[in-house]
Design an enzyme around this catalytic site. Sequence first.
Site, PDB file in Angstrom:
ATOM      1  N   ASP A 106       2.867  55.401  -9.180  1.00 38.15           N
ATOM      2  CA  ASP A 106       3.237  56.393  -9.997  1.00 38.15           C
ATOM      3  C   ASP A 106       4.075  57.432  -9.153  1.00 38.15           C
ATOM      4  O   ASP A 106       5.113  57.184  -9.176  1.00 38.15           O
ATOM      5  CB  ASP A 106       1.869  57.076 -10.556  1.00 38.15           C
ATOM      6  CG  ASP A 106       1.984  58.118 -11.328  1.00 38.15           C
ATOM      7  OD1 ASP A 106       2.798  58.345 -12.097  1.00 38.15           O
ATOM      8  OD2 ASP A 106       1.262  59.308 -11.235  1.00 38.15           O
ATOM      9  N   THR A 107       3.318  58.300  -8.469  1.00 45.29           N
ATOM     10  CA  THR A 107       4.259  59.054  -7.589  1.00 45.29           C
ATOM     11  C   THR A 107       4.866  58.383  -6.480  1.00 45.29           C
ATOM     12  O   THR A 107       5.999  58.576  -5.826  1.00 45.29           O
ATOM     13  CB  THR A 107       3.629  60.084  -6.923  1.00 45.29           C
ATOM     14  OG1 THR A 107       2.594  59.767  -6.231  1.00 45.29           O
ATOM     15  CG2 THR A 107       2.765  60.981  -7.850  1.00 45.29           C
ATOM     16  N   ARG A 168     -11.928  49.934 -16.985  1.00 50.93           N
ATOM     17  CA  ARG A 168     -11.159  48.582 -16.133  1.00 50.93           C
ATOM     18  C   ARG A 168     -11.270  47.298 -16.790  1.00 50.93           C
ATOM     19  O   ARG A 168     -10.376  46.485 -16.543  1.00 50.93           O
ATOM     20  CB  ARG A 168     -12.032  48.568 -14.756  1.00 50.93           C
ATOM     21  CG  ARG A 168     -11.680  49.858 -13.885  1.00 50.93           C
ATOM     22  CD  ARG A 168     -12.023  49.575 -12.486  1.00 50.93           C
ATOM     23  NE  ARG A 168     -12.432  50.540 -11.699  1.00 50.93           N
ATOM     24  CZ  ARG A 168     -11.517  51.345 -11.154  1.00 50.93           C
ATOM     25  NH1 ARG A 168      -9.890  50.968 -11.234  1.00 50.93           N
ATOM     26  NH2 ARG A 168     -11.630  52.533 -10.363  1.00 50.93           N
TER      27      ARG A 168
HETATM   28  P1  IMP Z   1       0.551  57.398  -6.579  1.00 50.99           P
HETATM   29  O1  IMP Z   1       0.184  57.579  -5.263  1.00 50.99           O
HETATM   30  O2  IMP Z   1       0.995  58.440  -7.507  1.00 50.99           O
HETATM   31  O3  IMP Z   1       1.667  56.241  -6.664  1.00 50.99           O
HETATM   32  O4  IMP Z   1      -0.888  56.774  -7.379  1.00 50.99           O
HETATM   33  C1  IMP Z   1      -0.938  55.646  -7.863  1.00 50.99           C
HETATM   34  C2  IMP Z   1      -2.375  55.580  -8.253  1.00 50.99           C
HETATM   35  O5  IMP Z   1      -3.006  56.663  -9.014  1.00 50.99           O
HETATM   36  C3  IMP Z   1      -3.053  54.095  -8.811  1.00 50.99           C
HETATM   37  O6  IMP Z   1      -3.177  53.395  -7.811  1.00 50.99           O
HETATM   38  C4  IMP Z   1      -4.007  54.645  -9.793  1.00 50.99           C
HETATM   39  O7  IMP Z   1      -5.288  54.467  -8.906  1.00 50.99           O
HETATM   40  C5  IMP Z   1      -3.771  55.911 -10.078  1.00 50.99           C
HETATM   41  N1  IMP Z   1      -3.232  56.175 -11.472  1.00 50.99           N
HETATM   42  C6  IMP Z   1      -1.998  56.595 -11.652  1.00 50.99           C
HETATM   43  N2  IMP Z   1      -1.513  56.563 -12.858  1.00 50.99           N
HETATM   44  C7  IMP Z   1      -2.721  56.044 -13.436  1.00 50.99           C
HETATM   45  C8  IMP Z   1      -3.120  56.030 -14.938  1.00 50.99           C
HETATM   46  O8  IMP Z   1      -2.121  55.892 -16.075  1.00 50.99           O
HETATM   47  N3  IMP Z   1      -4.310  54.942 -15.404  1.00 50.99           N
HETATM   48  C9  IMP Z   1      -5.077  55.069 -14.095  1.00 50.99           C
HETATM   49  N4  IMP Z   1      -4.817  55.362 -12.959  1.00 50.99           N
HETATM   50  C10 IMP Z   1      -3.785  55.671 -12.624  1.00 50.99           C
END
Ligand code: IMP
Length: 183
Positions: A106-107, A168
């Site tokens: 995501d981020t 999940r």
């Molecule tokens: P990042 O550090 O923002 O890339 O976070 C990614 C983490 O956030 C993933 O491993 C997920 O655990 C959680 N996450 C982000 N988007 C979603 C979503 O749409 N559904 C469920 N979990 C999410």
Amino acid sequence: MSAQPPGVERILFTEEQVSQRIQEVAAEISAKYRGRELKLVGVLKGSIFFLTALARAIEIPVKIDFLSISSFSGKKGPSSGLVRIAKDLDESIEGEDVLLVEDIVDTGFTIRYLLQTLAGRGPNSMGLCTLLDRTSRRIVQVPVDFRCFEIGDHFVIGCGLDYKQLYRNLGYIAVMNPQILER
Ligand code: IMP
Ligand code: MG
């Protein structure tokens, strides 16, 4: 098929589409690492369903290990950029070809932290394979070597992805019902 749970707004990718795409990505991975052994490193808990399906479809020898992370939630979403390893790998990755397996990037904060941390342990190579990629919300750039699906800016559940630890075990990937979601 049984009725969809109330958390499901609509199905984005059916179980068949997910499984078909995992076969394709597994074939790409098998081709890229042909003649070598691969260590799949799953990020608990979101990656477990994806990792098991992927591992069974990969045609080269694989080892499997897991780690889990804690991220400190900010008001704006799951990631604030502060991540640490809560459960570390059981075994060394020195000299190994490592493929980190994630449910969603995501981020990018989680994966950047994990790639940097694991790269510091002397693997022969470090790659990233994710079930879902949401590039529209990326804050830090990370190299995604293998991805099953790109998705838009909606919260998704199923195939390992949760909302408050539920959903999940859905075989499909669905957009979460916004009326239930507090974000
Ligand atoms: P990042 O550090 O923002 O890339 O976070 C990614 C983490 O956030 C993933 O491993 C997920 O655990 C959680 N996450 C982000 N988007 C979603 C979503 O749409 N559904 C469920 N979990 C999410
Ligand atoms: Mg995750």
